[in-house]
Write an enzyme that holds these catalytic residues in place. Structure first.
Site, mmCIF file in Angstrom:
data_model
loop_
_atom_site.group_PDB
_atom_site.id
_atom_site.type_symbol
_atom_site.label_atom_id
_atom_site.label_comp_id
_atom_site.label_asym_id
_atom_site.label_seq_id
_atom_site.Cartn_x
_atom_site.Cartn_y
_atom_site.Cartn_z
ATOM 1 N N GLU A 46 0.738 -1.183 0.090
ATOM 2 C CA GLU A 46 0.117 -0.018 0.018
ATOM 3 C C GLU A 46 0.852 1.128 -0.230
ATOM 4 O O GLU A 46 1.717 1.558 0.926
ATOM 5 C CB GLU A 46 -0.990 0.049 1.175
ATOM 6 C CG GLU A 46 -1.571 1.234 1.302
ATOM 7 C CD GLU A 46 -2.463 1.501 2.807
ATOM 8 O OE1 GLU A 46 -2.748 2.513 3.235
ATOM 9 O OE2 GLU A 46 -2.575 0.263 3.149
ATOM 10 N N ARG A 50 0.207 10.510 0.327
ATOM 11 C CA ARG A 50 0.946 11.523 1.274
ATOM 12 C C ARG A 50 1.855 12.534 0.803
ATOM 13 O O ARG A 50 2.187 13.338 1.611
ATOM 14 C CB ARG A 50 1.072 10.991 2.740
ATOM 15 C CG ARG A 50 0.017 9.799 3.370
ATOM 16 C CD ARG A 50 0.371 9.645 4.743
ATOM 17 N NE ARG A 50 -0.382 8.259 5.051
ATOM 18 C CZ ARG A 50 -0.445 7.791 6.252
ATOM 19 N NH1 ARG A 50 0.640 7.824 6.956
ATOM 20 N NH2 ARG A 50 -1.040 6.687 6.773
ATOM 21 N N LYS A 134 -10.963 -1.745 6.180
ATOM 22 C CA LYS A 134 -9.663 -1.210 6.963
ATOM 23 C C LYS A 134 -10.310 -0.743 8.369
ATOM 24 O O LYS A 134 -11.387 -0.014 8.457
ATOM 25 C CB LYS A 134 -9.184 -0.286 6.374
ATOM 26 C CG LYS A 134 -7.961 0.210 7.163
ATOM 27 C CD LYS A 134 -7.355 1.465 6.242
ATOM 28 C CE LYS A 134 -6.034 2.157 7.029
ATOM 29 N NZ LYS A 134 -5.451 3.099 6.300
#
Length: 212
Positions: A46, A50, A134
């Site tokens: 993943e 960001r 998640k």
């Protein structure tokens, strides 16, 4: 463990016991880092959205590391969804969800894990036909005790808890029936990435992959 080549039809939760959560500052690190993780037995990677390098990192891994199943994390908008899939992301992970974001993820054609931290959010996703999620931020939101409690009334929900999990705590999450895998970044210590010590990262990845 599911073969990475079958990822299009497989659950992200079943690819490996741990999904590395990667923050790429320098796109030049993306490919060697991904190769180290794959070599250590962690094919699902993943890459969080960001940093400015994130989409290029996904693109590079998708093109140059065929055994990796690269996904995009910190997906919070329909634009993020479109940009990530265009870059080659094979799954999507969000810290939370709205109906607008969920619709975009459903329409993307790739597997996705919308983020939840409350029972009501889990029930709302089940209502919408989503059963894999998640759990974030895992430790701050109640940890293993909370997830174990959800298993009774909501056994149809499966989770990838992420947030504050390390090598010592991961096994207690993985022992829960409603947990498919965990997300974490402990196998990517900042000093190892800065030193480009891919051998150390591979060794840490192998240790994580052996948790189940």
């Amino acid at each position: 463990m599911t073969s990475p080549s079958a990822a299009a039809s497989a659950s992200v939760l079943d690819l490996a016991p741990v999904v590395p959560v990667v923050v790429v500052e320098d796109v030049a690190d993306a490919v060697p880092l991904a190769r180290a993780l794959v070599a250590g037995g962690l094919p699902a990677i993943e890459v969080t959205l960001r940093t400015p390098a994130a989409l290029d990192a996904i693109r590079a891994i998708a093109a140059q590391v065929p055994d990796a199943v690269v996904g995009a994390g910190t997906v919070i908008s329909a634009t993020n969804v479109a940009d990530s899939v265009d870059a080659g992301a094979r799954f999507l992970v969000s810290p939370g969800w709205t109906d607008t974001l969920l619709a975009a993820m459903k329409a993307s054609g790739v597997p996705f894990l919308p983020g939840v931290s409350t029972t009501s959010e889990v029930v709302a996703l089940i209502e919408r036909g989503v059963h894999e999620m998640k759990f974030f931020p895992a430790e701050a939101a109640g940890g293993t005790a909370y997830l174990k409690s959800l298993g009774g009334p909501l056994p149809q929900a499966r989770f990838c808890p992420t947030g504050g999990i390390g090598l010592a705590s991961a096994p207690s999450y993985l022992a829960l029936k409603n947990v498919g895998c965990v997300g974490g970044s402990w196998m990517l210590p900042a000093d190892a990435v800065a030193a480009k010590d891919w051998g150390r990262i591979e060794a840490l990845a192998r240790e994580a992959a052996a948790l189940r």
